[in-house]
Design a protein around this motif. Structure first.
Motif, PDB file in Angstrom:
ATOM      1  N   LEU A  13       8.778 -16.170  -7.012  1.00  0.00           N
ATOM      2  CA  LEU A  13       8.932 -14.735  -7.239  1.00  0.00           C
ATOM      3  C   LEU A  13       8.866 -14.387  -8.721  1.00  0.00           C
ATOM      4  CD1 LEU A  13      11.736 -13.815  -4.672  1.00  0.00           C
ATOM      5  CD2 LEU A  13       9.264 -13.710  -4.388  1.00  0.00           C
ATOM      6  N   GLN A  14       9.370 -15.275  -9.574  1.00  0.00           N
ATOM      7  CA  GLN A  14       9.332 -15.009 -11.012  1.00  0.00           C
ATOM      8  C   GLN A  14       7.925 -15.206 -11.570  1.00  0.00           C
ATOM      9  OE1 GLN A  14      11.919 -13.752 -12.786  1.00  0.00           O
ATOM     10  NE2 GLN A  14      13.094 -13.727 -10.882  1.00  0.00           N
ATOM     11  N   ARG A  44       9.955 -14.611   7.526  1.00  0.00           N
ATOM     12  CA  ARG A  44       9.024 -13.807   8.314  1.00  0.00           C
ATOM     13  C   ARG A  44       8.345 -12.726   7.466  1.00  0.00           C
ATOM     14  NH1 ARG A  44      12.618 -12.976  13.892  1.00  0.00           N
ATOM     15  NH2 ARG A  44      12.922 -15.214  14.315  1.00  0.00           N
ATOM     16  N   ASP A  45       7.900 -13.162   6.293  1.00  0.00           N
ATOM     17  CA  ASP A  45       7.225 -12.260   5.372  1.00  0.00           C
ATOM     18  C   ASP A  45       6.296 -13.102   4.508  1.00  0.00           C
ATOM     19  OD1 ASP A  45       7.689  -9.248   4.087  1.00  0.00           O
ATOM     20  OD2 ASP A  45       7.024 -10.706   2.595  1.00  0.00           O
ATOM     21  N   PRO A  46       5.080 -12.630   4.201  1.00  0.00           N
ATOM     22  CA  PRO A  46       4.166 -13.432   3.370  1.00  0.00           C
ATOM     23  C   PRO A  46       4.607 -13.594   1.924  1.00  0.00           C
ATOM     24  CG  PRO A  46       3.221 -11.275   3.860  1.00  0.00           C
ATOM     25  CD  PRO A  46       4.447 -11.410   4.731  1.00  0.00           C
ATOM     26  N   LEU A  47       5.425 -12.688   1.403  1.00  0.00           N
ATOM     27  CA  LEU A  47       6.016 -12.750   0.067  1.00  0.00           C
ATOM     28  C   LEU A  47       4.982 -12.617  -1.045  1.00  0.00           C
ATOM     29  CD1 LEU A  47       8.610 -15.600   0.646  1.00  0.00           C
ATOM     30  CD2 LEU A  47       9.035 -13.146   0.610  1.00  0.00           C
ATOM     31  N   LEU A  48       3.981 -13.488  -1.077  1.00  0.00           N
ATOM     32  CA  LEU A  48       2.904 -13.427  -2.074  1.00  0.00           C
ATOM     33  C   LEU A  48       1.581 -13.263  -1.341  1.00  0.00           C
ATOM     34  CD1 LEU A  48       3.910 -16.296  -4.518  1.00  0.00           C
ATOM     35  CD2 LEU A  48       3.758 -13.890  -5.115  1.00  0.00           C
ATOM     36  N   VAL A  49       0.816 -12.258  -1.725  1.00  0.00           N
ATOM     37  CA  VAL A  49      -0.489 -12.050  -1.101  1.00  0.00           C
ATOM     38  C   VAL A  49      -1.539 -11.917  -2.200  1.00  0.00           C
ATOM     39  CG1 VAL A  49       0.446 -10.959   0.969  1.00  0.00           C
ATOM     40  CG2 VAL A  49      -0.102  -9.549  -1.002  1.00  0.00           C
ATOM     41  N   ARG A  50      -2.747 -12.326  -1.896  1.00  0.00           N
ATOM     42  CA  ARG A  50      -3.795 -12.305  -2.898  1.00  0.00           C
ATOM     43  C   ARG A  50      -4.340 -10.893  -3.076  1.00  0.00           C
ATOM     44  NH1 ARG A  50      -6.005 -15.719  -5.828  1.00  0.00           N
ATOM     45  NH2 ARG A  50      -4.992 -17.461  -4.736  1.00  0.00           N
ATOM     46  N   ALA A  51      -4.524 -10.517  -4.354  1.00  0.00           N
ATOM     47  CA  ALA A  51      -5.131  -9.241  -4.708  1.00  0.00           C
ATOM     48  C   ALA A  51      -6.166  -9.532  -5.790  1.00  0.00           C
ATOM     49  CB  ALA A  51      -4.089  -8.243  -5.197  1.00  0.00           C
ATOM     50  N   GLN A  53      -8.061 -11.742  -8.146  1.00  0.00           N
ATOM     51  CA  GLN A  53      -7.866 -13.062  -8.733  1.00  0.00           C
ATOM     52  C   GLN A  53      -6.395 -13.434  -8.910  1.00  0.00           C
ATOM     53  OE1 GLN A  53     -10.481 -15.174  -9.352  1.00  0.00           O
ATOM     54  NE2 GLN A  53     -11.639 -13.561  -8.291  1.00  0.00           N
ATOM     55  N   ARG A  54      -5.497 -12.587  -8.458  1.00  0.00           N
ATOM     56  CA  ARG A  54      -4.078 -12.877  -8.667  1.00  0.00           C
ATOM     57  C   ARG A  54      -3.294 -12.661  -7.385  1.00  0.00           C
ATOM     58  NH1 ARG A  54      -0.989  -8.153 -10.135  1.00  0.00           N
ATOM     59  NH2 ARG A  54      -2.232  -6.257  -9.851  1.00  0.00           N
ATOM     60  N   MET A  55      -2.031 -13.057  -7.449  1.00  0.00           N
ATOM     61  CA  MET A  55      -1.119 -12.874  -6.326  1.00  0.00           C
ATOM     62  C   MET A  55      -0.148 -11.747  -6.651  1.00  0.00           C
ATOM     63  SD  MET A  55      -2.012 -15.324  -4.175  1.00  0.00           S
ATOM     64  CE  MET A  55      -0.641 -15.820  -3.099  1.00  0.00           C
ATOM     65  N   VAL A  56       0.177 -10.947  -5.656  1.00  0.00           N
ATOM     66  CA  VAL A  56       1.133  -9.863  -5.860  1.00  0.00           C
ATOM     67  C   VAL A  56       2.264 -10.004  -4.852  1.00  0.00           C
ATOM     68  CG1 VAL A  56      -0.576  -8.270  -6.800  1.00  0.00           C
ATOM     69  CG2 VAL A  56      -0.147  -8.302  -4.346  1.00  0.00           C
ATOM     70  N   THR A  58       5.008  -8.813  -2.080  1.00  0.00           N
ATOM     71  CA  THR A  58       5.182  -7.827  -1.017  1.00  0.00           C
ATOM     72  C   THR A  58       6.430  -6.993  -1.314  1.00  0.00           C
ATOM     73  OG1 THR A  58       6.589  -9.249   0.338  1.00  0.00           O
ATOM     74  CG2 THR A  58       4.187  -9.457   0.631  1.00  0.00           C
ATOM     75  N   PRO A  59       6.602  -5.857  -0.667  1.00  0.00           N
ATOM     76  CA  PRO A  59       7.842  -5.075  -0.875  1.00  0.00           C
ATOM     77  C   PRO A  59       9.105  -5.892  -0.612  1.00  0.00           C
ATOM     78  CG  PRO A  59       6.215  -3.746   0.263  1.00  0.00           C
ATOM     79  CD  PRO A  59       5.634  -5.135   0.191  1.00  0.00           C
ATOM     80  N   ARG A  60       9.081  -6.756   0.393  1.00  0.00           N
ATOM     81  CA  ARG A  60      10.242  -7.603   0.683  1.00  0.00           C
ATOM     82  C   ARG A  60      10.511  -8.561  -0.479  1.00  0.00           C
ATOM     83  NH1 ARG A  60      15.194  -8.574   2.415  1.00  0.00           N
ATOM     84  NH2 ARG A  60      15.465 -10.524   3.576  1.00  0.00           N
ATOM     85  N   ALA A  61       9.453  -9.110  -1.079  1.00  0.00           N
ATOM     86  CA  ALA A  61       9.615 -10.028  -2.210  1.00  0.00           C
ATOM     87  C   ALA A  61      10.194  -9.306  -3.415  1.00  0.00           C
ATOM     88  CB  ALA A  61       8.271 -10.665  -2.567  1.00  0.00           C
ATOM     89  N   VAL A  62       9.734  -8.093  -3.679  1.00  0.00           N
ATOM     90  CA  VAL A  62      10.280  -7.304  -4.787  1.00  0.00           C
ATOM     91  C   VAL A  62      11.766  -7.047  -4.561  1.00  0.00           C
ATOM     92  CG1 VAL A  62      10.194  -5.069  -5.952  1.00  0.00           C
ATOM     93  CG2 VAL A  62       8.064  -6.229  -5.318  1.00  0.00           C
TER      94      VAL A  62
END
Length: 292
Positions: A13-14, A44-51, A53-56, A58-62
């Motif tokens: 996450l960091q 039950r959440d992807p947490l990091l998704v590709r956008a 060339q980078r990963m962003v 998810t709202p749950r991860a934030v």
């Protein structure tokens, strides 16, 4: 979820990158990717998704990021014996909350104190918008520095110094020469500094006792912005002596009975057993003493 997964989740996450999180934890990207898969299944959440060339995140991860980081830091403090603390090997970011006026005054001294003894330490200052929130309690702020009149009952506090406010004006301002009377002070146009947008303060109460009233055509949320505006106009700003002179302004004694401003620091009691946190408090005391 065991502590190892929490540590991995914190790094992901960091860093917002599987590769950088793996480097941070000294493991392989493949192993970190498998760990991310386990965490995704648990939460039950992807947490990091590709956008692109980078990963962003998810709202749950934030939502989880700050709390997970605070839990991991508290766990490390609990499981690390105090007698093994060595500032030279410490790698940690401390978050401090203060006004921009105090931040500008304290930062040079704090950096000078940490540069030689703790090169792995970083200081992150956040504005007063966190004041009055649960920031100390939830661990998103390590130490609050300022006027401490809004804290939770369990919060630990310690005095640092007292300061006084002076009038600050550009060198060519009429108030830059000679002794100032309350009437002259009230007749000038003033800047009010308030992050809540308030135009009135203790100065106005003292003036009212004398039957006087000042004119405040502008209210700013930042002392730094107020000092810069006073430098370019005939507006009067209230600031500390050092901040005003650093901004190239002339100062004068405010002709009112204003009490000194008491500055202290506050922290949550869970950090009392953390040797690194106690070391930080000592640095802040030394930096404040240099200001005094």
């Amino acid at each position: 979820m065991d502590l190892n997964l929490l540590v991995a989740l914190d790094a992901l996450l960091q860093e917002q990158s599987v590769t950088r999180a793996a480097e941070h934890l000294q493991t392989s990207p493949a192993a970190m990717s498998r760990t991310l898969g386990r965490i995704r299944r648990i939460l039950r959440d992807p947490l990091l998704v590709r956008a692109g060339q980078r990963m962003v995140l998810t709202p749950r991860a934030v939502e989880l990021r700050d709390e997970v980081h605070a839990v991991v830091e508290r766990s490390r403090a609990l499981l690390t014996p105090g007698d093994q603390f060595d500032p030279a090997t410490l790698k940690r970011t401390f978050t401090l909350q203060s006004s921009d006026l105090l931040t500008g005054a304290l930062t040079p001294a704090l950096l000078a104190l940490t540069a030689g003894t703790a090169p792995g330490v970083a200081l992150r200052f956040v504005p007063e918008t966190a004041e009055g929130t649960s920031a100390l309690r939830d661990g998103s702020v390590d130490v609050e520095i300022g006027v401490l009149d809004h804290l939770d009952p369990e919060t630990r506090t310690a005095p640092l110094t007292t300061t006084r406010l002076v009038g600050a004006v550009r060198p060519e301002h009429p108030l830059a020469r000679g002794e100032i009377s309350p009437q002259q002070f009230a007749a000038a146009t003033h800047i009010s500094v308030s992050r809540r947008g308030r135009a009135r303060g203790p100065v106005d109460d003292r003036l009212a006792e004398l039957g006087l009233q000042r004119r405040v055509p502008v209210v700013l949320p930042s002392h730094t912005a107020a000092l810069l505006l006073a430098r370019d106009t005939d507006l009067v700003c209230l600031a500390t002596e050092s901040a005003a002179r650093h901004a190239g302004l002339r100062t004068f004694e405010v002709p009112l009975d204003l009490p000194p401003v008491s500055i202290g620091m506050a922290w949550h009691p869970r950090n009392d057993v953390d040797a690194a946190h106690r070391w930080l408090l000592g640095l802040i005391r030394r930096a404040a003493a240099e200001l005094s």
